[in-house]
Design a protein around this motif. Sequence first.
Motif, mmCIF file in Angstrom:
data_model
loop_
_atom_site.group_PDB
_atom_site.id
_atom_site.type_symbol
_atom_site.label_atom_id
_atom_site.label_comp_id
_atom_site.label_asym_id
_atom_site.label_seq_id
_atom_site.Cartn_x
_atom_site.Cartn_y
_atom_site.Cartn_z
ATOM 1 N N MET A 147 -3.827 48.207 -9.720
ATOM 2 C CA MET A 147 -3.385 46.781 -10.048
ATOM 3 C C MET A 147 -3.034 46.076 -8.594
ATOM 4 N N ALA A 148 -3.651 44.802 -8.539
ATOM 5 C CA ALA A 148 -3.481 43.990 -7.361
ATOM 6 C C ALA A 148 -1.973 43.370 -7.623
ATOM 7 N N SER A 149 -1.404 43.179 -6.303
ATOM 8 C CA SER A 149 -0.163 42.434 -6.537
ATOM 9 C C SER A 149 -0.580 40.720 -6.806
ATOM 10 N N HIS A 150 0.612 39.989 -7.171
ATOM 11 C CA HIS A 150 0.258 38.690 -7.645
ATOM 12 C C HIS A 150 -0.156 37.872 -6.132
ATOM 13 N N GLU A 151 0.405 38.415 -4.959
ATOM 14 C CA GLU A 151 -0.168 37.811 -3.894
ATOM 15 C C GLU A 151 -1.672 37.833 -3.339
ATOM 16 N N GLU A 152 -1.873 39.257 -3.843
ATOM 17 C CA GLU A 152 -3.265 39.704 -3.366
ATOM 18 C C GLU A 152 -4.410 38.703 -4.166
ATOM 19 N N ILE A 153 -4.022 38.656 -5.468
ATOM 20 C CA ILE A 153 -4.984 37.948 -6.489
ATOM 21 C C ILE A 153 -4.969 36.637 -5.873
ATOM 22 N N LEU A 154 -3.704 35.953 -5.547
ATOM 23 C CA LEU A 154 -3.800 34.406 -5.029
ATOM 24 C C LEU A 154 -4.436 34.378 -3.813
ATOM 25 N N ALA A 155 -4.574 35.518 -2.841
ATOM 26 C CA ALA A 155 -5.051 35.433 -1.607
ATOM 27 C C ALA A 155 -6.749 34.941 -1.973
ATOM 28 N N ASP A 156 -7.352 35.529 -3.114
ATOM 29 C CA ASP A 156 -8.590 35.119 -3.112
ATOM 30 C C ASP A 156 -8.738 33.581 -3.620
ATOM 31 N N LYS A 157 -9.498 33.128 -2.620
ATOM 32 C CA LYS A 157 -9.543 31.543 -2.720
ATOM 33 C C LYS A 157 -10.481 31.050 -3.940
ATOM 34 N N ALA A 158 -11.161 31.753 -4.288
ATOM 35 C CA ALA A 158 -11.861 31.367 -5.723
ATOM 36 C C ALA A 158 -10.990 31.509 -6.856
ATOM 37 N N ILE A 159 -10.094 32.681 -6.921
ATOM 38 C CA ILE A 159 -9.213 32.790 -7.916
ATOM 39 C C ILE A 159 -8.024 31.886 -8.014
ATOM 40 N N PHE A 160 -7.705 31.665 -6.599
ATOM 41 C CA PHE A 160 -6.574 30.786 -6.215
ATOM 42 C C PHE A 160 -7.165 29.125 -7.118
ATOM 43 N N ALA A 161 -8.421 28.755 -6.722
ATOM 44 C CA ALA A 161 -8.715 27.526 -7.101
ATOM 45 C C ALA A 161 -8.919 27.376 -8.521
ATOM 46 N N TYR A 162 -9.252 28.521 -9.291
ATOM 47 C CA TYR A 162 -9.482 28.666 -10.664
ATOM 48 C C TYR A 162 -7.985 28.377 -11.329
ATOM 49 N N LEU A 163 -7.061 29.192 -10.908
ATOM 50 C CA LEU A 163 -5.751 29.130 -11.329
ATOM 51 C C LEU A 163 -4.888 27.806 -11.117
ATOM 52 N N HIS A 164 -5.256 26.951 -9.714
ATOM 53 C CA HIS A 164 -4.793 25.891 -9.421
ATOM 54 C C HIS A 164 -5.239 24.968 -10.641
ATOM 55 N N ARG A 165 -6.430 24.686 -10.811
ATOM 56 C CA ARG A 165 -7.038 23.856 -11.648
ATOM 57 C C ARG A 165 -6.471 24.099 -13.265
ATOM 58 N N MET A 166 -6.162 25.256 -13.657
ATOM 59 C CA MET A 166 -5.736 25.886 -14.812
ATOM 60 C C MET A 166 -4.119 25.311 -15.014
ATOM 61 N N ILE A 167 -3.291 25.758 -13.825
ATOM 62 C CA ILE A 167 -1.744 25.831 -13.994
ATOM 63 C C ILE A 167 -1.026 25.023 -12.982
ATOM 64 N N GLY A 168 -1.972 24.301 -12.177
ATOM 65 C CA GLY A 168 -1.329 23.342 -11.102
ATOM 66 C C GLY A 168 -0.275 24.035 -9.900
ATOM 67 N N ASP A 169 0.263 23.251 -9.072
ATOM 68 C CA ASP A 169 1.163 23.792 -8.292
ATOM 69 C C ASP A 169 2.386 24.623 -8.767
ATOM 70 N N GLU A 170 2.932 24.243 -9.501
ATOM 71 C CA GLU A 170 4.120 24.873 -10.254
ATOM 72 C C GLU A 170 3.814 26.156 -10.890
ATOM 73 N N GLY A 171 2.643 25.937 -11.380
ATOM 74 C CA GLY A 171 2.296 27.302 -12.057
ATOM 75 C C GLY A 171 1.960 28.632 -11.072
ATOM 76 N N ILE A 172 1.467 27.960 -10.163
ATOM 77 C CA ILE A 172 0.990 28.978 -8.834
ATOM 78 C C ILE A 172 2.266 29.545 -8.545
ATOM 79 N N GLU A 173 3.345 28.612 -8.181
ATOM 80 C CA GLU A 173 4.543 28.887 -7.875
ATOM 81 C C GLU A 173 5.347 29.909 -8.608
ATOM 82 N N LEU A 174 5.195 29.899 -10.026
ATOM 83 C CA LEU A 174 5.793 30.689 -10.935
ATOM 84 C C LEU A 174 4.888 31.910 -10.704
ATOM 85 N N ILE A 175 3.803 32.248 -10.491
ATOM 86 C CA ILE A 175 2.836 33.360 -10.339
ATOM 87 C C ILE A 175 3.786 33.860 -9.152
#
Length: 173
Positions: free
Chosen positions: A1-29
């Motif tokens: 299981m990858a850590s939250h930071e490892e998952i967010l380090a993937d630029k495509a996944i980060f962009a996907y999540l950012h569109r979904m939940i925005g800046d505060e959502g990314i910070e929550l993760i």
Amino acid sequence: MASHEEILADKAIFAYLHRMIGDEGIELIRRFPTDKEYSDEELAEVTKINLNSVRNTLYTLYEHRLAKYRRIKNNETGWLTYLWELELDNMYDSVSKDLEIILEKLRKRYKYESENAFYNCPNCGNTITFSDAMDSQFVCQECENKMVHFDNDLLVNALQKRIARIEENLGHV
């Protein structure tokens, strides 16, 4: 299981999540503790993120199966408490599901664009199908200028390439 930071380090996944939940959502993760389940109030306190933002993010992640909750009832008060945890291991399934939805929309648009001829008003930019142009005697209903044929080959080709790329990414090819 990858850590939250490892998952967010993937630029495509980060962009996907950012569109979904925005800046505060990314910070929550980023700040989401992984040691146990937390209520939304506890998460707001621990992460220093607004409670409404925490709740909105959790519900959005839940809809995409990226978070789960367990409900417990206080027998004295009857109040329900939801204990949350992230399930980011489902990320690729979520992305694939969303890509399938996008792919279906692109296929419908491709079919519509490739099966119709279009006419465009050079004055106001209004674009209509050949059938509608015939009904209006090739006169724009917006500004009454003459409609001219619109070549949508560039759009059809772009849609075709985009569909092929998504199909390839999803393993449909």
